[in-house]
Motif scaffolding. Structure first.
Motif, PDB file in Angstrom:
ATOM      1  N   VAL A  64       0.843  -1.198   0.000  1.00 37.37           N
ATOM      2  CA  VAL A  64       0.000   0.000   0.000  1.00 37.37           C
ATOM      3  C   VAL A  64       0.878   1.247   0.000  1.00 37.37           C
ATOM      4  O   VAL A  64       1.884   1.313   0.706  1.00 37.37           O
ATOM      5  N   THR A  65       0.501   2.236  -0.799  1.00 35.62           N
ATOM      6  CA  THR A  65       1.076   3.563  -0.682  1.00 35.62           C
ATOM      7  C   THR A  65      -0.052   4.545  -0.439  1.00 35.62           C
ATOM      8  O   THR A  65      -1.145   4.399  -0.996  1.00 35.62           O
ATOM      9  N   VAL A  66       0.203   5.547   0.409  1.00 31.15           N
ATOM     10  CA  VAL A  66      -0.829   6.483   0.836  1.00 31.15           C
ATOM     11  C   VAL A  66      -0.360   7.917   0.594  1.00 31.15           C
ATOM     12  O   VAL A  66       0.733   8.298   1.030  1.00 31.15           O
ATOM     13  N   GLU A  67      -1.180   8.691  -0.077  1.00 33.95           N
ATOM     14  CA  GLU A  67      -0.926  10.121  -0.210  1.00 33.95           C
ATOM     15  C   GLU A  67      -1.683  10.885   0.877  1.00 33.95           C
ATOM     16  O   GLU A  67      -2.720  10.433   1.365  1.00 33.95           O
ATOM     17  N   VAL A  68      -1.172  12.037   1.231  1.00 33.24           N
ATOM     18  CA  VAL A  68      -1.821  12.881   2.232  1.00 33.24           C
ATOM     19  C   VAL A  68      -2.848  13.772   1.536  1.00 33.24           C
ATOM     20  O   VAL A  68      -2.542  14.427   0.536  1.00 33.24           O
ATOM     21  N   GLY A  69      -4.068  13.805   2.062  1.00 32.85           N
ATOM     22  CA  GLY A  69      -5.114  14.674   1.535  1.00 32.85           C
ATOM     23  C   GLY A  69      -5.306  15.896   2.409  1.00 32.85           C
ATOM     24  O   GLY A  69      -4.802  15.960   3.542  1.00 32.85           O
ATOM     25  N   ASN A  70      -6.042  16.854   1.919  1.00 29.21           N
ATOM     26  CA  ASN A  70      -6.255  18.077   2.693  1.00 29.21           C
ATOM     27  C   ASN A  70      -6.993  17.820   4.002  1.00 29.21           C
ATOM     28  O   ASN A  70      -6.766  18.494   5.006  1.00 29.21           O
ATOM     29  N   HIS A  71      -7.867  16.795   4.047  1.00 30.42           N
ATOM     30  CA  HIS A  71      -8.572  16.475   5.279  1.00 30.42           C
ATOM     31  C   HIS A  71      -7.681  15.772   6.300  1.00 30.42           C
ATOM     32  O   HIS A  71      -8.080  15.599   7.457  1.00 30.42           O
ATOM     33  N   ASP A  72      -6.496  15.365   5.875  1.00 29.70           N
ATOM     34  CA  ASP A  72      -5.578  14.662   6.773  1.00 29.70           C
ATOM     35  C   ASP A  72      -4.647  15.610   7.523  1.00 29.70           C
ATOM     36  O   ASP A  72      -3.813  15.162   8.318  1.00 29.70           O
ATOM     37  N   LEU A  73      -4.766  16.911   7.272  1.00 29.93           N
ATOM     38  CA  LEU A  73      -4.036  17.920   8.027  1.00 29.93           C
ATOM     39  C   LEU A  73      -4.980  18.524   9.065  1.00 29.93           C
ATOM     40  O   LEU A  73      -6.147  18.772   8.770  1.00 29.93           O
ATOM     41  N   LEU A 110       3.416  12.344  -5.360  1.00 33.40           N
ATOM     42  CA  LEU A 110       3.519  13.788  -5.561  1.00 33.40           C
ATOM     43  C   LEU A 110       2.636  14.466  -4.519  1.00 33.40           C
ATOM     44  O   LEU A 110       1.415  14.275  -4.518  1.00 33.40           O
ATOM     45  N   LYS A 111       3.229  15.264  -3.662  1.00 34.64           N
ATOM     46  CA  LYS A 111       2.469  15.961  -2.616  1.00 34.64           C
ATOM     47  C   LYS A 111       1.744  17.156  -3.206  1.00 34.64           C
ATOM     48  O   LYS A 111       2.357  18.003  -3.856  1.00 34.64           O
ATOM     49  N   THR A 112       0.439  17.252  -2.958  1.00 33.43           N
ATOM     50  CA  THR A 112      -0.350  18.383  -3.468  1.00 33.43           C
ATOM     51  C   THR A 112      -1.094  19.126  -2.355  1.00 33.43           C
ATOM     52  O   THR A 112      -1.985  19.921  -2.630  1.00 33.43           O
ATOM     53  N   THR A 113      -0.750  18.849  -1.109  1.00 35.95           N
ATOM     54  CA  THR A 113      -1.355  19.566   0.013  1.00 35.95           C
ATOM     55  C   THR A 113      -0.375  20.609   0.537  1.00 35.95           C
ATOM     56  O   THR A 113       0.827  20.508   0.330  1.00 35.95           O
ATOM     57  N   ALA A 114      -0.894  21.597   1.252  1.00 36.85           N
ATOM     58  CA  ALA A 114      -0.054  22.646   1.831  1.00 36.85           C
ATOM     59  C   ALA A 114      -0.607  23.049   3.191  1.00 36.85           C
ATOM     60  O   ALA A 114      -1.829  23.089   3.387  1.00 36.85           O
ATOM     61  N   ARG A 115       0.283  23.348   4.116  1.00 31.41           N
ATOM     62  CA  ARG A 115      -0.152  23.790   5.440  1.00 31.41           C
ATOM     63  C   ARG A 115      -0.795  25.165   5.369  1.00 31.41           C
ATOM     64  O   ARG A 115      -1.659  25.500   6.171  1.00 31.41           O
ATOM     65  N   PHE A 116      -0.355  25.969   4.417  1.00 30.27           N
ATOM     66  CA  PHE A 116      -0.838  27.341   4.300  1.00 30.27           C
ATOM     67  C   PHE A 116      -0.803  27.755   2.836  1.00 30.27           C
ATOM     68  O   PHE A 116       0.101  27.370   2.089  1.00 30.27           O
ATOM     69  N   GLN A 117      -1.818  28.519   2.414  1.00 35.46           N
ATOM     70  CA  GLN A 117      -1.833  29.081   1.067  1.00 35.46           C
ATOM     71  C   GLN A 117      -2.321  30.522   1.132  1.00 35.46           C
ATOM     72  O   GLN A 117      -3.097  30.887   2.013  1.00 35.46           O
ATOM     73  N   LEU A 118      -1.891  31.311   0.169  1.00 34.71           N
ATOM     74  CA  LEU A 118      -2.336  32.700   0.095  1.00 34.71           C
ATOM     75  C   LEU A 118      -3.677  32.789  -0.640  1.00 34.71           C
ATOM     76  O   LEU A 118      -3.815  33.438  -1.672  1.00 34.71           O
ATOM     77  N   ARG A 119      -4.648  32.076  -0.115  1.00 37.16           N
ATOM     78  CA  ARG A 119      -6.037  32.141  -0.568  1.00 37.16           C
ATOM     79  C   ARG A 119      -6.893  31.569   0.545  1.00 37.16           C
ATOM     80  O   ARG A 119      -6.392  30.869   1.439  1.00 37.16           O
ATOM     81  N   LEU A 120      -8.172  31.836   0.510  1.00 37.97           N
ATOM     82  CA  LEU A 120      -9.040  31.457   1.609  1.00 37.97           C
ATOM     83  C   LEU A 120      -9.234  29.950   1.723  1.00 37.97           C
ATOM     84  O   LEU A 120      -9.316  29.413   2.829  1.00 37.97           O
ATOM     85  N   ASN A 121      -9.318  29.257   0.591  1.00 37.19           N
ATOM     86  CA  ASN A 121      -9.628  27.836   0.620  1.00 37.19           C
ATOM     87  C   ASN A 121      -8.353  27.001   0.573  1.00 37.19           C
ATOM     88  O   ASN A 121      -7.795  26.740  -0.493  1.00 37.19           O
ATOM     89  N   TRP A 122      -7.893  26.582   1.751  1.00 36.65           N
ATOM     90  CA  TRP A 122      -6.671  25.780   1.828  1.00 36.65           C
ATOM     91  C   TRP A 122      -6.913  24.318   1.442  1.00 36.65           C
ATOM     92  O   TRP A 122      -5.978  23.535   1.385  1.00 36.65           O
ATOM     93  N   ALA A 123      -8.152  23.960   1.190  1.00 37.81           N
ATOM     94  CA  ALA A 123      -8.449  22.584   0.791  1.00 37.81           C
ATOM     95  C   ALA A 123      -8.060  22.308  -0.651  1.00 37.81           C
ATOM     96  O   ALA A 123      -7.945  21.152  -1.060  1.00 37.81           O
ATOM     97  N   LYS A 124      -7.867  23.354  -1.439  1.00 38.81           N
ATOM     98  CA  LYS A 124      -7.520  23.171  -2.847  1.00 38.81           C
ATOM     99  C   LYS A 124      -6.066  22.735  -2.988  1.00 38.81           C
ATOM    100  O   LYS A 124      -5.272  22.803  -2.052  1.00 38.81           O
ATOM    101  N   GLY A 125      -5.699  22.310  -4.192  1.00 42.59           N
ATOM    102  CA  GLY A 125      -4.383  21.735  -4.409  1.00 42.59           C
ATOM    103  C   GLY A 125      -3.272  22.754  -4.561  1.00 42.59           C
ATOM    104  O   GLY A 125      -3.495  23.896  -4.970  1.00 42.59           O
ATOM    105  N   TYR A 126      -2.052  22.309  -4.229  1.00 48.43           N
ATOM    106  CA  TYR A 126      -0.872  23.165  -4.377  1.00 48.43           C
ATOM    107  C   TYR A 126       0.341  22.264  -4.597  1.00 48.43           C
ATOM    108  O   TYR A 126       0.585  21.342  -3.806  1.00 48.43           O
ATOM    109  N   VAL A 127       1.088  22.512  -5.658  1.00 52.15           N
ATOM    110  CA  VAL A 127       2.318  21.764  -5.925  1.00 52.15           C
ATOM    111  C   VAL A 127       3.494  22.708  -5.724  1.00 52.15           C
ATOM    112  O   VAL A 127       3.655  23.675  -6.472  1.00 52.15           O
TER     113      VAL A 127
END
Length: 248
Positions: A64-73, A110-127
């Protein structure tokens, strides 16, 4: 034939118990070569949710390999989000962003989550540049002739689903990965399955999204993807709880 089960957005805390059990039975009966989990194991990143998710993944008995999702932060605890965001993942450390090599198929995280983003919705993706460079280095090390599947949580570009990812730097990441030789990008987040051929940089890359095994369904019922690989070709079959299968 090599068979991969691609599952996503289980959301322990809001999981569909029947769907979880159904998926577990299918894994035990059919013994896929690997399971690729593309994020959002939990609903609120609570310790109890991670404990349930860890127990479930270990019970599958497959690579098994597991990626981190926005709900996992952590969402409400900002200290934990910024300082120790992966602390509750400890029981799953050996699965997190783990590259897999399965019978001529390389699965690259490929990590697409971020602890912080310069936008209101941090649930969206970031590379980030760092995340992309780490993935490209892994792609470069794949033996020539192997298929390369990228595993991420957020779709790098929109796939026409009702939910969106709006992944920042996603198109640029997709172009770089395609140029490096990636054959497909496996994602979750939008809770509906898809398999789209996308032309980028003179190459065709498949964008493959898995549905959800949670109560948070969108247009389709709970499902997972089965990816069937024969040599250098592969197909995606969406398997729906109680409603059969559909080739995507």
């Amino acid at each position: 034939m090599t068979r991969l089960f691609h599952v996503s957005d289980v959301h322990f805390g809001r999981e569909d118990r029947e769907a979880i059990d159904w998926f577990g039975r299918k894994v035990k009966e059919e013994q896929p070569d690997a399971v690729i989990m593309t994020g959002d194991l939990t609903m609120r990143a609570r310790a109890s949710e991670f404990a349930a998710a860890s127990k479930w993944l270990e019970s599958l008995g497959r690579p098994v390999t597991v990626e981190v999702g926005n709900h996992d932060l952590p969402y409400f605890n900002l200290w934990a989000r910024f300082v120790t965001p992966y602390k509750r993942y400890k029981a799953l450390e050996h699965m997190i962003e783990k590259p897999l090599d399965v019978k001529g198929i390389a699965v690259v995280p490929l990590k697409t989550t971020a602890r912080f983003q310069l936008r209101l919705n941090w649930a969206k993706g970031y590379v980030s540049t760092r995340s992309l460079q780490e993935s490209l280095a892994l792609v470069e090390a794949v033996p020539q002739g192997d298929l390369i599947f990228i595993a991420a949580h957020h779709p790098l570009i929109e796939a026409g689903t009702r939910a969106t990812s709006h992944t920042r730097h996603g198109p640029e990441a997709l172009a770089a990965l395609a140029t490096a030789g990636a054959h497909a990008v496996l994602t979750g987040h939008v809770h509906d399955p898809f398999d789209i051929a996308h032309e980028v940089g003179g190459r065709t890359v498949r964008l493959i999204g898995a549905g959800t095994l949670s109560e948070r369904v969108r247009d389709k019922p709970p499902s997972f993807n089965e990816i069937r690989v024969e040599g250098s070709s592969f197909e995606t079959v969406a398997r729906f709880k109680g409603e059969g299968s559909v080739a995507l």
